[in-house]
Design a protein around this motif. Structure first.
Motif, PDB file in Angstrom:
ATOM      1  N   LYS A  67      34.072  35.797  30.061  1.00  0.00           N
ATOM      2  CA  LYS A  67      34.773  35.553  28.625  1.00  0.00           C
ATOM      3  C   LYS A  67      35.943  35.395  27.841  1.00  0.00           C
ATOM      4  O   LYS A  67      36.716  35.831  27.971  1.00  0.00           O
ATOM      5  CB  LYS A  67      35.237  36.866  28.177  1.00  0.00           C
ATOM      6  CG  LYS A  67      33.734  38.044  27.963  1.00  0.00           C
ATOM      7  CD  LYS A  67      34.075  40.420  28.156  1.00  0.00           C
ATOM      8  CE  LYS A  67      32.785  40.661  27.969  1.00  0.00           C
ATOM      9  NZ  LYS A  67      33.137  42.385  27.767  1.00  0.00           N
ATOM     10  N   GLN A  68      36.005  34.655  29.219  1.00  0.00           N
ATOM     11  CA  GLN A  68      37.708  33.066  29.397  1.00  0.00           C
ATOM     12  C   GLN A  68      37.561  32.646  27.923  1.00  0.00           C
ATOM     13  O   GLN A  68      36.302  32.001  27.418  1.00  0.00           O
ATOM     14  CB  GLN A  68      37.689  32.105  30.505  1.00  0.00           C
ATOM     15  CG  GLN A  68      37.729  33.295  32.116  1.00  0.00           C
ATOM     16  CD  GLN A  68      39.354  33.384  31.772  1.00  0.00           C
ATOM     17  OE1 GLN A  68      39.864  32.838  31.653  1.00  0.00           O
ATOM     18  NE2 GLN A  68      39.353  35.046  31.984  1.00  0.00           N
ATOM     19  N   ASP A 137      42.582  34.410  28.662  1.00  0.00           N
ATOM     20  CA  ASP A 137      43.318  33.948  28.295  1.00  0.00           C
ATOM     21  C   ASP A 137      43.694  33.182  29.712  1.00  0.00           C
ATOM     22  O   ASP A 137      44.409  32.222  29.963  1.00  0.00           O
ATOM     23  CB  ASP A 137      44.736  33.538  27.410  1.00  0.00           C
ATOM     24  CG  ASP A 137      45.220  34.291  28.109  1.00  0.00           C
ATOM     25  OD1 ASP A 137      45.189  35.817  28.982  1.00  0.00           O
ATOM     26  OD2 ASP A 137      46.686  35.000  27.695  1.00  0.00           O
ATOM     27  N   TRP A 138      43.428  33.180  30.903  1.00  0.00           N
ATOM     28  CA  TRP A 138      44.080  33.111  32.576  1.00  0.00           C
ATOM     29  C   TRP A 138      43.586  32.026  33.122  1.00  0.00           C
ATOM     30  O   TRP A 138      44.808  30.601  32.545  1.00  0.00           O
ATOM     31  CB  TRP A 138      43.208  33.718  33.611  1.00  0.00           C
ATOM     32  CG  TRP A 138      42.638  33.017  34.222  1.00  0.00           C
ATOM     33  CD1 TRP A 138      43.837  32.674  36.006  1.00  0.00           C
ATOM     34  CD2 TRP A 138      42.276  33.156  35.563  1.00  0.00           C
ATOM     35  NE1 TRP A 138      43.662  32.442  37.035  1.00  0.00           N
ATOM     36  CE2 TRP A 138      42.380  32.280  36.483  1.00  0.00           C
ATOM     37  CE3 TRP A 138      40.926  33.216  35.013  1.00  0.00           C
ATOM     38  CZ2 TRP A 138      41.557  31.946  37.234  1.00  0.00           C
ATOM     39  CZ3 TRP A 138      39.667  32.472  35.949  1.00  0.00           C
ATOM     40  CH2 TRP A 138      39.914  32.483  37.802  1.00  0.00           C
ATOM     41  N   LEU A 139      42.426  31.193  32.096  1.00  0.00           N
ATOM     42  CA  LEU A 139      42.056  29.735  33.036  1.00  0.00           C
ATOM     43  C   LEU A 139      43.302  28.901  31.758  1.00  0.00           C
ATOM     44  O   LEU A 139      43.782  27.788  31.791  1.00  0.00           O
ATOM     45  CB  LEU A 139      40.490  28.844  32.309  1.00  0.00           C
ATOM     46  CG  LEU A 139      40.562  29.758  33.482  1.00  0.00           C
ATOM     47  CD1 LEU A 139      38.722  29.764  33.730  1.00  0.00           C
ATOM     48  CD2 LEU A 139      41.104  29.077  35.013  1.00  0.00           C
ATOM     49  N   SER A 140      43.031  29.034  30.230  1.00  0.00           N
ATOM     50  CA  SER A 140      43.582  28.689  29.291  1.00  0.00           C
ATOM     51  C   SER A 140      45.686  28.389  29.520  1.00  0.00           C
ATOM     52  O   SER A 140      46.431  27.389  28.904  1.00  0.00           O
ATOM     53  CB  SER A 140      43.675  29.141  28.125  1.00  0.00           C
ATOM     54  OG  SER A 140      42.009  29.374  27.612  1.00  0.00           O
ATOM     55  N   VAL A 249      48.236  37.632  33.961  1.00  0.00           N
ATOM     56  CA  VAL A 249      47.038  36.865  34.709  1.00  0.00           C
ATOM     57  C   VAL A 249      45.962  38.024  35.052  1.00  0.00           C
ATOM     58  O   VAL A 249      44.293  37.309  34.541  1.00  0.00           O
ATOM     59  CB  VAL A 249      46.553  35.274  34.779  1.00  0.00           C
ATOM     60  CG1 VAL A 249      47.693  34.403  33.802  1.00  0.00           C
ATOM     61  CG2 VAL A 249      47.372  35.063  36.174  1.00  0.00           C
ATOM     62  N   ALA A 250      46.120  38.753  35.722  1.00  0.00           N
ATOM     63  CA  ALA A 250      44.936  39.484  36.587  1.00  0.00           C
ATOM     64  C   ALA A 250      45.355  40.517  37.181  1.00  0.00           C
ATOM     65  O   ALA A 250      46.725  41.356  37.039  1.00  0.00           O
ATOM     66  CB  ALA A 250      44.386  38.684  38.393  1.00  0.00           C
ATOM     67  N   LYS A 251      44.103  41.598  37.908  1.00  0.00           N
ATOM     68  CA  LYS A 251      44.565  42.661  37.549  1.00  0.00           C
ATOM     69  C   LYS A 251      43.574  43.568  39.479  1.00  0.00           C
ATOM     70  O   LYS A 251      43.220  42.222  39.523  1.00  0.00           O
ATOM     71  CB  LYS A 251      43.508  43.951  37.204  1.00  0.00           C
ATOM     72  CG  LYS A 251      44.534  44.079  35.760  1.00  0.00           C
ATOM     73  CD  LYS A 251      43.960  45.014  34.706  1.00  0.00           C
ATOM     74  CE  LYS A 251      44.595  45.057  33.202  1.00  0.00           C
ATOM     75  NZ  LYS A 251      45.643  45.664  33.061  1.00  0.00           N
ATOM     76  N   ASN A 252      44.816  43.134  39.770  1.00  0.00           N
ATOM     77  CA  ASN A 252      44.656  43.701  41.680  1.00  0.00           C
ATOM     78  C   ASN A 252      44.141  44.983  41.701  1.00  0.00           C
ATOM     79  O   ASN A 252      45.048  45.850  41.725  1.00  0.00           O
ATOM     80  CB  ASN A 252      45.167  42.839  42.457  1.00  0.00           C
ATOM     81  CG  ASN A 252      45.003  43.369  43.920  1.00  0.00           C
ATOM     82  OD1 ASN A 252      45.601  43.653  44.524  1.00  0.00           O
ATOM     83  ND2 ASN A 252      43.706  42.816  44.745  1.00  0.00           N
ATOM     84  N   ARG A 253      42.940  45.761  42.256  1.00  0.00           N
ATOM     85  CA  ARG A 253      42.998  47.012  42.582  1.00  0.00           C
ATOM     86  C   ARG A 253      43.191  47.219  43.758  1.00  0.00           C
ATOM     87  O   ARG A 253      43.574  46.617  44.655  1.00  0.00           O
ATOM     88  CB  ARG A 253      41.351  47.249  42.845  1.00  0.00           C
ATOM     89  CG  ARG A 253      40.458  47.185  41.517  1.00  0.00           C
ATOM     90  CD  ARG A 253      39.131  47.756  40.811  1.00  0.00           C
ATOM     91  NE  ARG A 253      38.332  47.133  40.507  1.00  0.00           N
ATOM     92  CZ  ARG A 253      37.755  48.978  39.396  1.00  0.00           C
ATOM     93  NH1 ARG A 253      38.589  49.115  39.297  1.00  0.00           N
ATOM     94  NH2 ARG A 253      37.200  47.475  37.972  1.00  0.00           N
ATOM     95  N   SER A 254      43.665  48.428  43.882  1.00  0.00           N
ATOM     96  CA  SER A 254      44.602  48.838  44.917  1.00  0.00           C
ATOM     97  C   SER A 254      43.983  49.785  45.829  1.00  0.00           C
ATOM     98  O   SER A 254      43.606  51.274  45.563  1.00  0.00           O
ATOM     99  CB  SER A 254      45.977  49.195  44.930  1.00  0.00           C
ATOM    100  OG  SER A 254      46.774  49.636  45.752  1.00  0.00           O
ATOM    101  N   TRP A 255      43.338  49.983  46.990  1.00  0.00           N
ATOM    102  CA  TRP A 255      43.040  50.815  47.457  1.00  0.00           C
ATOM    103  C   TRP A 255      43.815  51.175  48.991  1.00  0.00           C
ATOM    104  O   TRP A 255      44.214  50.639  49.712  1.00  0.00           O
ATOM    105  CB  TRP A 255      41.090  49.856  48.694  1.00  0.00           C
ATOM    106  CG  TRP A 255      40.355  49.876  47.879  1.00  0.00           C
ATOM    107  CD1 TRP A 255      41.166  48.438  46.915  1.00  0.00           C
ATOM    108  CD2 TRP A 255      39.233  49.737  47.389  1.00  0.00           C
ATOM    109  NE1 TRP A 255      39.731  48.227  46.030  1.00  0.00           N
ATOM    110  CE2 TRP A 255      39.218  49.472  46.352  1.00  0.00           C
ATOM    111  CE3 TRP A 255      38.906  51.204  47.504  1.00  0.00           C
ATOM    112  CZ2 TRP A 255      37.609  50.058  45.685  1.00  0.00           C
ATOM    113  CZ3 TRP A 255      37.445  51.293  47.255  1.00  0.00           C
ATOM    114  CH2 TRP A 255      37.040  51.238  46.277  1.00  0.00           C
ATOM    115  N   SER A 256      44.011  53.098  48.733  1.00  0.00           N
ATOM    116  CA  SER A 256      44.504  53.204  50.324  1.00  0.00           C
ATOM    117  C   SER A 256      44.172  54.348  51.211  1.00  0.00           C
ATOM    118  O   SER A 256      42.150  52.942  50.980  1.00  0.00           O
ATOM    119  CB  SER A 256      45.011  54.645  48.673  1.00  0.00           C
ATOM    120  OG  SER A 256      43.910  55.761  49.067  1.00  0.00           O
TER     121      SER A 256
END
Length: 373
Positions: A67-68, A137-140, A249-256
């Motif tokens: 979807k970029q 819009d990360w790459l843009s 630009v991004a989301k990082n999932r956090s694992w405990s």
């Protein structure tokens, strides 16, 4: 319709067309032509290595790439012989920009990242973990600056750390104090990366110049497991500058530890990698010269990291996530990074079979670690 392939054969998902782009003299991106089907040499290769990932997480990562707003990409999903068939997970995707590849046999995680990167055909490449997500819009945001600055070896933006169960539950932003956007040399970026903490994170929503990636030896060069991203950043700084864009630009999932992705041997391996990183930094004369840094800079970084690792070890011991043997191994690894009196005292507490006493001193210990001066 799709085909499942091994190694680097060009077999794609779906139908549809794709726009080709070129660079103007001012570094802007323009549409050159529209070709039928997949562009054989896309501008960007997005790499998603995966192994036994939850199907909904994998699909979320894949769809965020497709979807970029910038479309001249290929998406390489590399399946490390998962038990849940990745081909079945992706069966509903109808897009010729997607390739599904797989190594001949299951391989260690970082070797899998390297294998997947070797499949990239684009002028730029990007690693995306199979449970992470990128904004449309990360790459843009990143590509025009990368194209306008050919001396840059890689670029990244701001990253949200989110709860692993929900992309909407933001825990923190990696650089909450906010850096200024721009192109920086190793003199600015190395001290940030060498913290080796959340403010150093860059690989979620990264864009790397493929030639620079190959010139510096790639992600497998230093044979690390959990800290290979930091080593790669340092290697990339040897061959070029760094672009930073102060936009999310991004989301990082956090694992405990409760989620099964931290603690125990994983913590011990990470501490071992950290020791290797500092050895790499101390022996890297090219990078230290480019950064105008001396050994005193490394000593300060090691002391700060020793404190942070103590904080993590105290947390996991207080929650009884480690065995006595694992705690001893972790403590020995931290002492190899830094062995100041304060760290030795706090580590001695973790090695005593007194969890209730540890809980009593824990608030004071955490404050001391977070406010050292």
């Amino acid at each position: 319709m799709f085909f499942y392939i091994y190694w680097s054969e060009c077999v794609f998902f779906g139908n549809g067309g794709n726009a080709r782009f070129s660079k103007t003299s001012t570094g802007n991106i323009r549409v050159c032509e529209t070709v039928s089907g997949f562009a054989m040499k896309p501008l960007v290769s997005v790499i998603i290595p995966t192994f036994n990932q939850r199907p909904d997480f994998l699909l979320s990562a894949v769809n965020s790439v497709l979807k970029q707003s910038f479309e001249d990409i290929e998406l390489v999903v590399s399946d490390n012989h998962s038990d849940n068939r990745v081909a079945d997970v992706l069966v509903g995707i109808d897009d010729k920009r997607v390739r599904l590849v797989s190594p001949p046999t299951h391989i260690p995680m970082i070797h899998h990242f390297a294998f997947a990167a070797d499949q990239a055909k684009g002028e730029f490449l990007s690693f995306l973990a199979s449970d992470d997500w990128v904004y449309p819009d990360w790459l843009s945001l990143l590509l025009p600056e990368l194209i306008a600055n050919p001396q840059v070896s890689f670029g990244f933006g701001e990253i949200e750390n989110v709860h692993h169960q929900s992309l909407d539950k933001v825990r923190y932003v990696y650089r909450e104090d906010g850096m200024t956007s721009g192109v920086f040399g190793a003199d600015v970026m190395l001290p940030i990366v060498a913290r080796f903490d959340k403010t150093s994170g860059w690989m979620v929503g990264d864009v790397i110049r493929t030639d620079a990636y190959r010139e510096c030896g790639g992600i497998l060069r230093d044979n690390l497991s959990y800290c290979a991203d930091f080593a790669l950043a340092m290697r990339l700084m040897e061959v070029g500058d760094v672009l930073y864009v102060n936009k999310r630009v991004a989301k990082n999932r956090s694992w405990s530890p409760n989620d099964g992705k931290q603690g125990g041997s994983r913590l011990i391996d990470a501490i071992s990698d950290m020791n290797s990183l500092y050895e790499l930094l101390e022996s890297n004369e090219v990078l230290m010269r480019k950064a105008h840094k001396d050994k005193a800079f490394i000593a300060r970084a090691k002391r700060a990291k020793g404190r942070l690792l103590c904080l993590q070890l105290l947390e996991e011991v207080s929650q009884r996530k480690l065995t006595t043997g694992e705690t001893k191994l972790a403590a020995e690894g931290i002492r190899r990074i830094w062995s100041g009196y304060e760290i030795d005292f706090l580590l001695s507490l973790t090695l005593k079979p007194m969890p209730h006493a540890l809980m009593l001193v824990r608030p004071a210990a955490l404050y001391f670690l977070q406010n050292p001066e």
